[in-house]
Scaffold this active site. Structure first.
Site, PDB file in Angstrom:
ATOM      1  N   LYS A   1       4.571  -3.415 -66.792  1.00  0.00           N
ATOM      2  CA  LYS A   1       5.486  -3.402 -67.945  1.00  0.00           C
ATOM      3  C   LYS A   1       5.087  -4.523 -68.899  1.00  0.00           C
ATOM      4  O   LYS A   1       5.048  -5.695 -68.516  1.00  0.00           O
ATOM      5  CB  LYS A   1       6.932  -3.589 -67.495  1.00  0.00           C
TER       6      LYS A   1
ATOM      7  N   GLY B   1      19.962  -9.317 -72.052  1.00  0.00           N
ATOM      8  CA  GLY B   1      21.039 -10.083 -71.434  1.00  0.00           C
ATOM      9  C   GLY B   1      22.334 -10.122 -72.207  1.00  0.00           C
ATOM     10  O   GLY B   1      23.265 -10.830 -71.823  1.00  0.00           O
TER      11      GLY B   1
ATOM     12  N   ALA C   1      17.130  -3.200 -71.479  1.00  0.00           N
ATOM     13  CA  ALA C   1      17.758  -4.398 -72.055  1.00  0.00           C
ATOM     14  C   ALA C   1      19.024  -4.058 -72.830  1.00  0.00           C
ATOM     15  O   ALA C   1      19.048  -3.115 -73.622  1.00  0.00           O
ATOM     16  CB  ALA C   1      16.804  -5.171 -72.953  1.00  0.00           C
ATOM     17  N   GLY C   2      20.051  -4.850 -72.586  1.00  0.00           N
ATOM     18  CA  GLY C   2      21.291  -4.747 -73.337  1.00  0.00           C
ATOM     19  C   GLY C   2      22.395  -3.964 -72.663  1.00  0.00           C
ATOM     20  O   GLY C   2      23.532  -3.970 -73.133  1.00  0.00           O
TER      21      GLY C   2
ATOM     22  N   ASN D   1      18.922  -5.616 -65.575  1.00  0.00           N
ATOM     23  CA  ASN D   1      18.922  -6.759 -64.670  1.00  0.00           C
ATOM     24  C   ASN D   1      20.244  -7.520 -64.754  1.00  0.00           C
ATOM     25  O   ASN D   1      21.022  -7.542 -63.809  1.00  0.00           O
ATOM     26  CB  ASN D   1      17.749  -7.693 -64.980  1.00  0.00           C
ATOM     27  N   THR D   2      20.520  -8.114 -65.908  1.00  0.00           N
ATOM     28  CA  THR D   2      21.691  -8.981 -66.044  1.00  0.00           C
ATOM     29  C   THR D   2      22.989  -8.243 -65.774  1.00  0.00           C
ATOM     30  O   THR D   2      23.917  -8.813 -65.181  1.00  0.00           O
ATOM     31  CB  THR D   2      21.728  -9.598 -67.460  1.00  0.00           C
TER      32      THR D   2
END
Length: 260
Positions: free
Chosen positions: A103, A164, A190-191, A212-213
């Site tokens: 990635k 995040g 993301a987001g 992830n977050t």
């Protein structure tokens, strides 16, 4: 709950059943990370090569918990701000672990950390020439997404919102347009903040979601991982089922003819 066995997706010749990819950062420890990956039903975990211990046996190592024979590792270039740094990092990763599916992310040195797209495209071209199969983190720019695919990207990974942030998908129109034009997998990356964000991504026709977050910083990461698993499945099934058309006015659920 699992998706139908026939409903798989393929990237760079590798086929997967789970459409949820999770990261390996911000968890309390690697044990919690591994438990979240299991609860998510993930088959791929993305690994920040510059931030995760993969080689120092005197410290806790990710591979002792998140087993490489259980999960496909997707090395990423988180923390790279130039194309040279990203290419160098992935070449070292291939030497160390034999990883070829990677990635790419080249961030801008700004508070929003959106991808630096000229640097990303330049790094992609170098990596493709070097024989890598590259999944590319990018902005939700429809034209740039096409350029990335033309340059040889194995998958397009537009951000839903800043990394995040947990803001969810901010531009559904562009995500949908990218999906419609792409001939390679499209993954929202993301987001994402909560389960409904993951469902929306799948309802828009994305092949998978990476996060992830949203899991790692939930009050209960293991429970959130399970919620995300079900959300992705629900969104995918809704997309396959085909939603009803939106109407300007009411339409009675029961027929109005033949009333007593």
């Amino acid at each position: 709950m699992t998706q139908p066995s026939h409903d798989t997706w393929t990237v760079a010749g590798r086929t997967f059943s789970s459409r949820l990819i999770i990261g390996t950062g911000k968890y309390v420890d690697y044990a919690q990370n591994a438990a979240a990956a299991e609860a998510a039903g993930a088959e791929i975990v993305t690994v920040a090569l510059r931030r995760v211990n993969l080689s120092d046996p005197t410290q806790p190592m990710l591979v002792d918990y998140v087993k490489p024979d259980r999960f496909t590792f997707l090395p990423n270039t988180a923390g790279c701000f130039t194309g040279e740094d990203a290419v160098r990092t992935l070449r070292l990763a291939r030497e160390a672990g034999g990883w070829n599916l990677v990635k790419l992310e080249v961030l801008s040195d700004t508070p929003h950390l959106y991808p630096d797209m000229p640097e990303t495209l330049r790094a992609l071209e170098l990596l493709v020439k070097d024989g890598f199969e590259v999944m590319v983190y990018c902005t939700d720019d429809v034209v740039m997404a096409r350029h990335l695919e033309e340059a040889g990207a194995a998958a397009i990974m537009p951000a839903a919102a800043p990394i995040g942030s947990g803001l969810g998908i901010q531009n559904r129109v562009n995500i949908r347009l990218i999906v419609e034009q792409a001939k390679v997998p499209v993954l929202v990356d993301a987001g994402v903040g909560t389960a409904s964000d993951a469902t929306i991504a799948m309802e828009l026709g994305c092949d998978a979601v990476l996060m992830n977050t949203a899991i790692a910083q939930a009050r209960d990461p293991i429970l959130m991982a399970s919620a995300m698993r079900h959300a992705v499945i629900a969104g995918r099934e809704a997309y396959l089922a085909g939603r009803m058309p939106k109407r300007q006015y009411a339409s009675a659920s029961s027929p109005l003819s033949g009333l007593i």
